[in-house]
Design an enzyme around this catalytic site. Structure first.
Site, PDB file in Angstrom:
ATOM      1  CD  GLU A 120      -2.606   1.589   2.169  1.00 34.15           C
ATOM      2  OE1 GLU A 120      -2.107   2.813   2.708  1.00 34.15           O
ATOM      3  OE2 GLU A 120      -3.269   0.942   2.965  1.00 34.15           O
ATOM      4  CB  CYS A 129      -2.083   6.262   2.658  1.00 35.88           C
ATOM      5  SG  CYS A 129      -0.466   5.834   3.455  1.00 35.88           S
TER       6      CYS A 129
END
Length: 540
Positions: free
Chosen positions: A277, A311
């Site tokens: 990720e 994120c």
């Protein structure tokens, strides 16, 4: 080093008030005691010495063991020895550990909230997002994990004669490299499904947020996880990270796209799997029919939770021209009213950046944008009066390429505003980045919002929310498209990635070849007819 007294837009007044410190709030020394550090660091395989610090003041929090490459090898050896016994433990017994961990986490959340705040600098409400996320994941995999892993029957090559079972075997020892920004959720939250799948795990948390990850390990062991199954190493990423990849049977990485490429290359060289990720430059679209008050409140959450060091947080805001002025007026007013604070208590709306490098990036992006013509609608200044790395939540209007803030991930409390009149153009502009992690659409028409969401090249899209709706829906996969990563967490993919699929096929009565005196030609005629029959019967 930038002079923090004169960053970004000194012409814009500072309006974000410091949050008051409630009476009786504990100090760092009361939380991070020598006894706690001694208890938690027993889980680290390391012979050197390092330290971590709190962003609230920049002071050292704790002295910690530092690992060498030989220590990493030792950690993997210990984990590999313990893993077969753990894998042989029934899946429901492994799942019960997650459910006990869920209860312990909620009962003792105050302990870890203090640690998360001290190590990341975030506000307590944002720290609680991590507790929520981990509890949801623990409950989900504790309930659904055994069914995800259960052997599955499939139709064989010859129905009734070929019995096929798909098994899920653990990969072995997972190497996990966890980041600093969500030290509970992105450490133990990702580790839980790996353990439930029967793997052991060697984790390298970021040194600056290691106490939170170690606290979670301690709680998992208390919940029943064998201690040797969960190994921890600490050290500089460029030194210890490659050693994790060199020894692991599978790698779980969350971090920057640049480092993710290096991890992927190392994993590919060894022909092992990896989930990554990575970065994001996430977009929020406010359509002409959006509820302006709800969208403005949602934008505050989407852009400034954890000081934008998330994120999936929003860094690009596309607003329909017909509602742009009123929306920005409400959004800016809410942003200027946000309270910044350092107290280990609820009350602050935003905390600190994690350190000097993050602050430098934020200052560079804002200063360059202003110098090239962008307008600051809120924020735009550092707040060393509150703490060394505090920066006000900032809204920039008039951002255009080639300003760095236009395309680079800021990873801080800064959002750029862009107006649009055509929805197709807004979708195209939202998709124009190399990233594709998260997006947000705001409209009163849910069907329209979902239709636009399907056109966005992003791993998750939230309608009338910034990021939490998709992230918290743990039965569904979460991850990135394009340069935002590979693989998914959550749902079946979040646990099956930690397994190898194994097909066991048992042939009964007759072999897969000529039998009963058939010639080769007779056998091929028989099989050709059988294949036609199987198609007519709609067998899959």
């Amino acid at each position: 080093m930038t002079d923090l007294r004169h960053t970004a837009t000194p012409h814009h007044p500072t309006t974000n008030p410091p949050a008051p410190t409630p009476a009786g709030v504990r100090a760092a020394d009361d939380v991070v005691t020598p006894e706690l550090v001694a208890q938690l660091t027993k889980g680290i395989v390391g012979t050197g010495r390092t330290a971590n610090h709190t962003p609230f003041t920049g002071r050292e929090l704790a002295a910690l063991p530092e690992s060498t490459p030989d220590d990493v090898a030792t950690a993997f050896q210990r984990a590999r020895t313990a893993q077969p016994v753990w894998a042989a433990t029934p899946a429901r017994t492994r799942a019960a550990v997650a459910l006990r961990f869920h209860d312990l986490l909620l009962a003792r959340q105050a302990e870890v909230l203090d640690l998360i705040q001290l190590e990341t600098g975030k506000a307590r409400l944002h720290a609680h997002e991590e507790v929520q996320a981990v509890a949801i994941a623990a409950r989900h995999y504790g309930r659904k994990g055994p069914s995800y892993l259960r052997p599955k029957r499939h139709t064989g090559a010859v129905p009734a004669l070929t019995k096929v079972t798909e098994l899920r075997q653990p990969r072995g020892v997972v190497g996990q490299i966890a980041p600093w920004n969500y030290p509970l959720e992105l450490s133990v939250g990702d580790a839980l499904p790996a353990f439930l799948a029967g793997n052991a795990l060697v984790m390298k948390p970021d040194t600056e947020t290691a106490l939170t990850a170690l606290w979670a390990r301690d709680l998992l062991v208390e919940a029943g996880l064998p201690a040797e199954v969960f190994q921890v190493v600490l050290g500089d990423g460029p030194v210890i990270g490659p050693e994790i990849v060199r020894h692991a049977d599978y790698v779980s990485f969350t971090g920057s796209t640049r480092t993710g490429r290096e991890v992927a290359q190392g994993a590919a060289a060894r022909l092992i799997g990896a989930s990554l990720e990575l970065g994001g430059k996430n977009a929020m679209l406010v359509l002409a029919d959006a509820d302006i008050e709800k969208a403005a409140a949602g934008a505050v959450r989407a852009c400034f939770s954890s000081a934008g060091q998330l994120c999936v947080s929003v860094e690009r805001l596309y607003v329909h021209e017909s509602v742009a002025d009123v929306f920005l007026d409400r959004f800016a007013a809410r942003t200027r009213a946000m309270r910044l604070g350092t107290a280990l208590a609820y009350g602050a709306d935003m905390g600190s950046l994690v350190g000097q490098r993050q602050l430098d990036t934020v200052v560079r992006h804002v200063d360059e944008a202003v110098a090239k013509g962008a307008t600051v609608l809120a924020g735009g200044v550092a707040r060393p009066d509150i703490g060394p790395y505090f920066y006000e939540p900032t809204i920039l209007d008039g951002v255009e390429a080639p300003m760095a803030v236009c395309a680079e991930e800021t990873f801080g409390p800064v959002v750029s505003v862009y107006r649009f009149t055509d929805e197709a153009d807004a979708v195209a502009r939202a998709n124009s980045t190399e990233y594709g992690l998260n997006a947000s659409v705001w409209t009163k028409d849910g069907r329209r919002g979902r239709a636009i969401a399907a056109r966005l090249r992003s791993g998750t899209v939230n309608v009338n929310e910034g990021y939490a709706s998709a992230y918290g829906s743990v039965q569904s996969p979460m991850g990135g498209m394009k340069d935002s990563g590979l693989g998914r967490r959550h749902g079946s993919e979040g646990i099956l990635k930690y397994t190898e699929a194994q097909t066991v096929a048992q042939q009964r009565i007759v072999p897969m070849g000529p039998s009963f005196g058939m010639t080769d030609e007779q056998y091929t005629v028989f099989m050709s007819r059988s294949l036609r029959v199987m198609k007519a019967l709609r067998l899959r």
